[in-house]
Design an enzyme around this catalytic site. Structure first.
Site, PDB file in Angstrom:
ATOM      1  N   THR A 115       0.818  -1.217   0.000  1.00 25.23           N
ATOM      2  CA  THR A 115       0.000   0.000   0.000  1.00 25.23           C
ATOM      3  C   THR A 115       0.851   1.265   0.000  1.00 25.23           C
ATOM      4  O   THR A 115       1.973   1.274   0.525  1.00 25.23           O
ATOM      5  CB  THR A 115      -0.910   0.010   1.248  1.00 25.23           C
ATOM      6  OG1 THR A 115      -1.513   1.300   1.396  1.00 25.23           O
ATOM      7  CG2 THR A 115      -0.140  -0.256   2.521  1.00 25.23           C
ATOM      8  N   TYR A 139      -1.476  -0.052  10.382  1.00 24.07           N
ATOM      9  CA  TYR A 139      -1.772  -0.691   9.094  1.00 24.07           C
ATOM     10  C   TYR A 139      -0.580  -0.528   8.147  1.00 24.07           C
ATOM     11  O   TYR A 139      -0.075  -1.494   7.571  1.00 24.07           O
ATOM     12  CB  TYR A 139      -3.038  -0.083   8.491  1.00 24.07           C
ATOM     13  CG  TYR A 139      -3.274  -0.484   7.052  1.00 24.07           C
ATOM     14  CD1 TYR A 139      -3.612  -1.798   6.732  1.00 24.07           C
ATOM     15  CD2 TYR A 139      -3.125   0.431   6.006  1.00 24.07           C
ATOM     16  CE1 TYR A 139      -3.809  -2.182   5.408  1.00 24.07           C
ATOM     17  CE2 TYR A 139      -3.319   0.057   4.686  1.00 24.07           C
ATOM     18  CZ  TYR A 139      -3.654  -1.251   4.394  1.00 24.07           C
ATOM     19  OH  TYR A 139      -3.837  -1.622   3.087  1.00 24.07           O
TER      20      TYR A 139
HETATM   21  N1  UFG Z   1     -13.546  10.795   2.330  1.00 26.10           N
HETATM   22  C1  UFG Z   1     -14.540  11.723   2.607  1.00 26.10           C
HETATM   23  N2  UFG Z   1     -15.728  11.271   3.069  1.00 26.10           N
HETATM   24  C2  UFG Z   1     -15.983   9.947   3.280  1.00 26.10           C
HETATM   25  C3  UFG Z   1     -14.959   9.003   2.989  1.00 26.10           C
HETATM   26  C4  UFG Z   1     -13.749   9.477   2.514  1.00 26.10           C
HETATM   27  O1  UFG Z   1     -14.361  12.931   2.440  1.00 26.10           O
HETATM   28  O2  UFG Z   1     -17.087   9.612   3.728  1.00 26.10           O
HETATM   29  C5  UFG Z   1     -12.269  11.291   1.809  1.00 26.10           C
HETATM   30  C6  UFG Z   1     -11.097  10.893   2.686  1.00 26.10           C
HETATM   31  O3  UFG Z   1     -10.915  11.845   3.690  1.00 26.10           O
HETATM   32  C7  UFG Z   1      -9.974  10.839   1.663  1.00 26.10           C
HETATM   33  C8  UFG Z   1     -10.658  10.417   0.362  1.00 26.10           C
HETATM   34  O4  UFG Z   1     -12.042  10.678   0.564  1.00 26.10           O
HETATM   35  O5  UFG Z   1      -9.439  12.092   1.487  1.00 26.10           O
HETATM   36  C9  UFG Z   1     -10.487   8.959   0.050  1.00 26.10           C
HETATM   37  O6  UFG Z   1     -10.823   8.219   1.215  1.00 26.10           O
HETATM   38  P1  UFG Z   1     -10.946   6.635   1.218  1.00 26.10           P
HETATM   39  O7  UFG Z   1     -11.365   6.243   2.608  1.00 26.10           O
HETATM   40  O8  UFG Z   1     -11.792   6.192   0.081  1.00 26.10           O
HETATM   41  O9  UFG Z   1      -9.483   6.138   0.922  1.00 26.10           O
HETATM   42  P2  UFG Z   1      -8.136   6.488   1.701  1.00 26.10           P
HETATM   43  O10 UFG Z   1      -7.394   7.453   0.838  1.00 26.10           O
HETATM   44  O11 UFG Z   1      -8.322   6.844   3.098  1.00 26.10           O
HETATM   45  O12 UFG Z   1      -7.504   5.039   1.770  1.00 26.10           O
HETATM   46  C10 UFG Z   1      -6.642   4.554   0.845  1.00 26.10           C
HETATM   47  C11 UFG Z   1      -6.703   3.035   0.815  1.00 26.10           C
HETATM   48  C12 UFG Z   1      -6.116   2.479   2.083  1.00 26.10           C
HETATM   49  C13 UFG Z   1      -4.758   3.075   2.309  1.00 26.10           C
HETATM   50  C14 UFG Z   1      -4.877   4.566   2.403  1.00 26.10           C
HETATM   51  C15 UFG Z   1      -3.553   5.229   2.660  1.00 26.10           C
HETATM   52  O13 UFG Z   1      -8.033   2.604   0.685  1.00 26.10           O
HETATM   53  O14 UFG Z   1      -5.986   1.076   1.963  1.00 26.10           O
HETATM   54  O15 UFG Z   1      -5.379   5.042   1.163  1.00 26.10           O
HETATM   55  O16 UFG Z   1      -3.734   6.512   3.188  1.00 26.10           O
HETATM   56  F1  UFG Z   1      -4.202   2.615   3.430  1.00 26.10           F
END
Ligand code: UFG
Length: 325
Positions: A115, A139
């Site tokens: 990741t 993680y």
């Molecule tokens: N977000 C929102 N509202 C929501 C959900 C997400 O604004 O309800 C935003 C988050 O803050 C983020 C973006 O949308 O800025 C993407 O969020 P996700 O939860 O879809 O994905 P992440 O970037 O948090 O997660 C991804 C991978 C993980 C990894 C991570 C590393 O899914 O496996 O990046 O930071 F670990």
């Protein structure tokens, strides 16, 4: 035969389809803690747990396994902070069980699901593979630990592996046979689509005051079918004698939360109520990966690099399963 550990999950299921479409025989090994048995539409399914090393041995005794792909891991970053033991035992110790059995049976080819969270807060964008790895969650640390262990095992035991550092996997199989289905769901695109279809009242925007063009976080969304294609290429690379290596898997493009919501409005033709909320702890403002290395060495080219294709396939899948789950 190729053993796909965690092949009943979102990403593993797409890889299982891709391998079968390309003439491989597969065995999916999954404990169904988060996976879905009806995602195993190709190959053989064996239910079992990496925590039980004898269950792993039985699979290696039963089938002529030549290579392994490891997807079985917990992936909730926030939960990993609250309950790190859950993550280190499953994502690190259980992966070590798997590799121990691989070595016992002289199976030395592994594709590992890593990741971008191993990089932590980026100090430069786009993130290349030589960027320092300073994770900010258990993680991310767990995944980095496995990467480090793989490197040592590669030197000592001639294990050959490819570690793929995913950015934001998104979208669904264009035939809608499988797709994204998490419980609980925390990912942006499925949650936006829940808001579009009325399964939830709104989508919360986690932070609007970041140092980004529109104040919301920017992510590099990569279509899960492109991700699957990269795994196929990684496997073929190792089968052809390629040396152990690691690659980013991203598109090299970033989209903000607001841009993704706007794209979803355009594609679904639904009003999607977006509500500004506070920042989510641990979210870096921008995560964009350089994909130069994977393009050059594995000759990988994304086919679904457009955000529209990502949201369209996710929406098609969402509509198919909305009444089912
Ligand atoms: N977000 C929102 N509202 C929501 C959900 C997400 O604004 O309800 C935003 C988050 O803050 C983020 C973006 O949308 O800025 C993407 O969020 P996700 O939860 O879809 O994905 P992440 O970037 O948090 O997660 C991804 C991978 C993980 C990894 C991570 C590393 O899914 O496996 O990046 O930071 F670990």
């Amino acid at each position: 035969m190729i053993l796909i550990v965690g092949g009943a999950g979102y990403i593993g299921a797409h890889i299982n389809k891709q391998l079968n479409n390309n003439g491989y025989e597969t065995i999916v090994f999954d404990n169904l803690s988060y996976g879905h048995e009806d995602f195993v539409k190709w190959g053989i399914f064996e239910r079992g747990d990496l925590g039980n090393i004898n269950e792993i041995r039985k699979i290696f005794q039963k089938y002529p396994i030549t290579a392994v792909m490891q997807f079985a891991a917990f992936t909730y970053v926030g939960e990993s902070v609250e309950d790190p033991q859950k993550y280190y035992i499953n994502n690190v110790c259980n992966t070590l069980n798997l590799i121990k059995v691989m070595l016992e049976f002289d199976v030395k080819t592994l594709v590992f699901s890593s990741t971008c969270a191993t990089y932590g807060n980026p100090i430069e964008i786009p993130i290349t593979e030589t960027h320092p790895q300073n994770p900010i969650s258990p993680y991310g640390y767990g995944k980095l630990m496995v990467e480090t262990i793989l490197s040592d095992y590669s030197n000592a035991y001639n294990l050959r592996y490819v570690s793929l550092r995913y950015f934001n996997a998104a979208g669904a199989d264009p035939d809608s046979e499988i797709g994204e289905l998490h419980n609980p769901e925390t990912h942006l695109i499925p949650l936006i689509l829940d808001a579009a279809s009325g399964k939830r009242s709104d989508i919360k925007i986690f932070g609007t005051d970041y140092d980004t063009p529109d104040g919301t976080c920017v992510r590099d969304y990569i279509h899960v079918t492109d991700l699957a294609d990269a795994h196929l290429k990684a496997l073929q690379y190792l089968e052809n004698g390629g040396k152990s290596d690691y690659f980013n898997l991203g598109n090299g493009n970033g989209f903000s939360v607001l841009e993704v919501i706007e794209k979803a409005r355009e594609i679904t033709r639904k009003e999607i109520n977006a509500v500004e909320d506070k920042r989510r702890h641990g979210d870096p403002p921008i995560l964009i990966g350089s994909s130069d290395k994977v393009r050059n060495i594995l000759k990988w080219e994304p086919k679904y690099h457009d955000l529209s294709q990502i949201v369209e396939t996710a929406w098609k899948w969402h509509k198919k399963i909305s009444n089912k789950f």
